[in-house]
Design an enzyme around this catalytic site. Structure first.
Site, mmCIF file in Angstrom:
data_model
loop_
_atom_site.group_PDB
_atom_site.id
_atom_site.type_symbol
_atom_site.label_atom_id
_atom_site.label_comp_id
_atom_site.label_asym_id
_atom_site.label_seq_id
_atom_site.Cartn_x
_atom_site.Cartn_y
_atom_site.Cartn_z
ATOM 1 N N PHE A 94 0.866 6.229 6.265
ATOM 2 C CA PHE A 94 1.584 6.970 5.229
ATOM 3 C C PHE A 94 2.993 6.412 5.035
ATOM 4 C CE2 PHE A 94 3.798 10.855 3.741
ATOM 5 C CZ PHE A 94 2.961 11.190 2.691
ATOM 6 N N CYS A 95 3.488 6.512 3.806
ATOM 7 C CA CYS A 95 4.836 6.050 3.446
ATOM 8 C C CYS A 95 5.877 6.599 4.408
ATOM 9 C CB CYS A 95 5.175 6.512 2.033
ATOM 10 S SG CYS A 95 6.875 6.211 1.522
ATOM 11 N N PRO A 96 6.806 5.845 4.960
ATOM 12 C CA PRO A 96 7.000 4.407 4.784
ATOM 13 C C PRO A 96 6.372 3.580 5.915
ATOM 14 C CG PRO A 96 8.940 5.344 5.831
ATOM 15 C CD PRO A 96 7.894 6.442 5.761
ATOM 16 N N ASP A 110 -0.787 2.460 0.757
ATOM 17 C CA ASP A 110 0.228 3.397 0.273
ATOM 18 C C ASP A 110 0.730 2.897 -1.090
ATOM 19 O OD1 ASP A 110 2.473 4.947 -0.228
ATOM 20 O OD2 ASP A 110 3.736 3.814 1.159
#
Lengths: 81, 137
Positions: free
Chosen positions: A17-19, A44
Site C-alpha cells: 500500500f502507498c507509499p 499502487d
C-alpha cells in the site's frame, strides 16, 4: 539500438500500500552500488506519479516504466550517484 | 521550495493517524526534514502497547471500524506506526511529545514508544518548524 539493461535487483512490491513500493525502492537504491539498475513492481496507482517524482528529486534515472499486466507497473531505475 | 515539513498531530483517531503517517513517510522520502509534534490524542496514540489499541474512528466513520479493519487487512495496509518507522528509516524524521500533554495525562517519556525521540515544549517545536510546510492534523 538500445543496449540491454542488466537488472541488479528486482523488488516485487505488488499489493503493498502507498507509499510502500516507494519506500522499498528507496531502501534498495540505498543499499545498491552506483550504476546498479533496480526494478520495482507496484500495483499502487500512486506509484505512477510518486516513483518518477522521487527519482527526479533524488537525481537518479528512470530507465523505463513498463506494464506488467493487471494494474501493475514495473519501474526500472538506475542509481546514478 | 521548503526543505522542511512539520506536522502537529493532535488527533488520535485512526484515519488521521494514517494520514499523518503517510504524509510523514512521503515527506521523508522526498528528502524533507520532518518534525512531528504529538499532542493530546496524537500523543496518547503513541503510548506503549499501541499494537493492542482498538481502531478509533471519528463520528463520520462511526460503526465502520470492523469493515475498515477487514479492508486494511485484505489490502495489506500497514499499521500507521509502520509508516512512521519507515519514514525514520529513509529520512530525517524527528518525533516529539508535547510536555504539557504528558503532564496533563500524568505520563512519562518511558510510557511512550521509543520512536518518540524527546519531550519538548511548544516553543521548541516552533523553532524546529521555522520555514517548514506545516500541517495540523
Amino acid at each position: 539500438m538500445l543496449s540491454p539493461v542488466t537488472i541488479a535487483k528486482e523488488i516485487d512490491a505488488r499489493g503493498s500500500f502507498c507509499p510502500g513500493p516507494l519506500m522499498e525502492l528507496i531502501r534498495t537504491v540505498r543499499s545498491a552500488a552506483v550504476g546498479d539498475v533496480i526494478a520495482v513492481l507496484s500495483s499502487d496507482p500512486g506509484s505512477v506519479k510518486d516513483i518518477p517524482a522521487w527519482v527526479a528529486k533524488a537525481n537518479h534515472e528512470l530507465v523505463a516504466l513498463e506494464d506488467v499486466g493487471g494494474d501493475a507497473k514495473r519501474f526500472i531505475v538506475r542509481k546514478t550517484h | 521550495m521548503a526543505d522542511k515539513f512539520a506536522l502537529i498531530v493532535e488527533s488520535g483517531t485512526t484515519d488521521k493517524l494514517m494520514a499523518a503517517s503517510i504524509l510523514t513517510a512521503g515527506a521523508a522520502a522526498m528528502g524533507k526534514d520532518v518534525t512531528v509534534f504529538l499532542t493530546f490524542g496524537g500523543l496518547l496514540a503513541f503510548k506503549k502497547g499501541y499494537e493492542q489499541a482498538p481502531m478509533v474512528m471519528p463520528n463520520e466513520f462511526k460503526g465502520m471500524e470492523d469493515v475498515l479493519a477487514q479492508s486494511m487487512k485484505a489490502k495489506n495496509i500497514p499499521h500507521w506506526m509502520k509508516n512512521f518507522q519507515d519514514a525514520k528509516e529513509v529520512g530525517n524524521v524527528h518525533i516529539y511529545a508535547c510536555s504539557a500533554t504528558l503532564d496533563m495525562f500524568d505520563l512519562k517519556k518511558d510510557d511512550l514508544e521509543p520512536i518518540v525521540e524527546d519531550v519538548v515544549g511548544v516553543a521548541y517545536f516552533i523553532k524546529e518548524a521555522e520555514g517548514a510546510q506545516t500541517l495540523f492534523i
